[in-house]
Design a protein around this motif. Sequence first.
Motif, PDB file in Angstrom:
ATOM      1  N   THR A 273      29.078  19.473  10.946  1.00 52.57           N
ATOM      2  CA  THR A 273      28.773  20.053   9.508  1.00 52.57           C
ATOM      3  C   THR A 273      27.675  20.891   9.515  1.00 52.57           C
ATOM      4  O   THR A 273      26.815  20.617  10.663  1.00 52.57           O
ATOM      5  N   LEU A 274      27.300  21.367   8.735  1.00 55.60           N
ATOM      6  CA  LEU A 274      25.811  22.310   8.555  1.00 55.60           C
ATOM      7  C   LEU A 274      24.852  21.261   8.703  1.00 55.60           C
ATOM      8  O   LEU A 274      23.831  21.704   9.536  1.00 55.60           O
ATOM      9  N   ASN A 275      24.866  20.096   8.490  1.00 55.34           N
ATOM     10  CA  ASN A 275      23.806  18.912   8.666  1.00 55.34           C
ATOM     11  C   ASN A 275      23.808  18.511  10.067  1.00 55.34           C
ATOM     12  O   ASN A 275      22.661  17.923  10.629  1.00 55.34           O
ATOM     13  N   GLY A 276      24.920  18.916  10.644  1.00 52.73           N
ATOM     14  CA  GLY A 276      24.669  18.530  12.388  1.00 52.73           C
ATOM     15  C   GLY A 276      24.446  19.704  13.101  1.00 52.73           C
ATOM     16  O   GLY A 276      24.146  19.475  14.402  1.00 52.73           O
ATOM     17  N   LEU A 277      24.194  20.854  12.614  1.00 55.90           N
ATOM     18  CA  LEU A 277      23.728  21.968  13.541  1.00 55.90           C
ATOM     19  C   LEU A 277      22.384  22.113  13.693  1.00 55.90           C
ATOM     20  O   LEU A 277      21.397  21.161  13.468  1.00 55.90           O
ATOM     21  N   GLU A 278      21.574  23.375  13.838  1.00 54.54           N
ATOM     22  CA  GLU A 278      20.361  23.702  13.814  1.00 54.54           C
ATOM     23  C   GLU A 278      19.541  23.075  12.752  1.00 54.54           C
ATOM     24  O   GLU A 278      20.098  23.022  11.523  1.00 54.54           O
ATOM     25  N   PHE A 279      18.504  22.651  13.063  1.00 50.39           N
ATOM     26  CA  PHE A 279      17.473  22.121  11.977  1.00 50.39           C
ATOM     27  C   PHE A 279      17.334  23.231  10.946  1.00 50.39           C
ATOM     28  O   PHE A 279      16.927  24.312  11.335  1.00 50.39           O
TER      29      PHE A 279
ATOM     30  N   HIS B 142      18.714  18.626   5.453  1.00 56.69           N
ATOM     31  CA  HIS B 142      19.161  18.137   6.691  1.00 56.69           C
ATOM     32  C   HIS B 142      19.193  16.713   6.934  1.00 56.69           C
ATOM     33  O   HIS B 142      18.253  15.979   6.498  1.00 56.69           O
ATOM     34  N   THR B 143      20.173  16.277   7.675  1.00 53.31           N
ATOM     35  CA  THR B 143      20.304  15.012   8.131  1.00 53.31           C
ATOM     36  C   THR B 143      19.072  14.172   8.485  1.00 53.31           C
ATOM     37  O   THR B 143      18.560  13.078   8.033  1.00 53.31           O
ATOM     38  N   PHE B 144      18.060  14.976   9.331  1.00 55.75           N
ATOM     39  CA  PHE B 144      17.080  14.438   9.965  1.00 55.75           C
ATOM     40  C   PHE B 144      15.954  14.036   8.696  1.00 55.75           C
ATOM     41  O   PHE B 144      15.245  13.127   8.675  1.00 55.75           O
TER      42      PHE B 144
END
Length: 334
Positions: A231-237, A246-248
């Motif tokens: 997902t978008l949350n798993g791509l570049e920060f 973002h997930t981070f």
Amino acid sequence: MNSSKYGRHIKKLLESTKIDQSDVLDYSHQPLENVYEQLFLFCEENIDRFSINFNIQPAYFFYKNTTKVNAGASFRDNSYVIFMTQGLIVRLNKKLGRNRQFIQNSKFSELKKLQNELTDDLGHLMFQCSMIFIFYHEFAHLVQQKKEPFYLNENPKETDFNFERHVCEYDADRAGALFVSMYIQQYYTEQLKENLKTKDNFNNLMYLGITSIIITFILFSNGELNNEKATLNGLEFYTKETTHPHTFVRLNYILKQYIHTAKSNYATIGTQDTLSKVSQISHEFFNDTGAFKNFATNFNQNIDEINKYDMELNLASQKMKNLIRHKIDLFKLE
């Protein structure tokens, strides 16, 4: 329709809203019928318990009849609704509820030893923690609403950035972290025999609780739950993009809130030891595929920007009085 309680609940839901009956899952005779039933009873009990305190009535919970992985909250037709999809339950249960296999095969000797003393499956406890986090995250969205129609979910079609939406998602994660932390403490108090109630067992269960949340986020970010690309949350920060932080950023905040709640309830865990145990359990969970290693490496590479955006979201949340952080006392927790 399943249990008489679920049937009555759904009947009221359909009478109060424009939700179509075909969108509601009937989980009768399905392999996970008991899982659905137990989770429904938990969600209904807690909606009934807390919706009065927050003046969000009538409030309902239902399973959406779709194999897509999603959860959401809405206020429409003067009704407050939380849903989880069939796909979410089935796939998370498959990943987390491994019928003792994960913990029993783990190199984490403390948890393995504890599992051997328990009749309960600690893998199922991980699944429960994930569900509790999702439920209270969505419940927080009901609390945040401003008596205007809204529909929020974890896998939206739209991807437009909205800073206020980011703040709401950030704030909703506080509720999820709070209640998972409290649930682990309740589990320790009520489910463990007296001879198992030790400081080490308490702390190890606390580590397992936060790890369950982190694993859930990584599974979603990597596309492992939807069988899709990341997902978008798993791509570049990123910071100010798309619908969710973002997930981070989210996990950085969740970790802090979880540890804060644990410490306020006499757990003796800290940031460094928690990160160490999370790393150990997560590496094993992903079978050294690199999923957690890549996650940790990318997280550390972006830590300055993560902390910077965390501070910006935190400052904004202090000013938005509709958020859960300003209403925690209404839960009337002991």
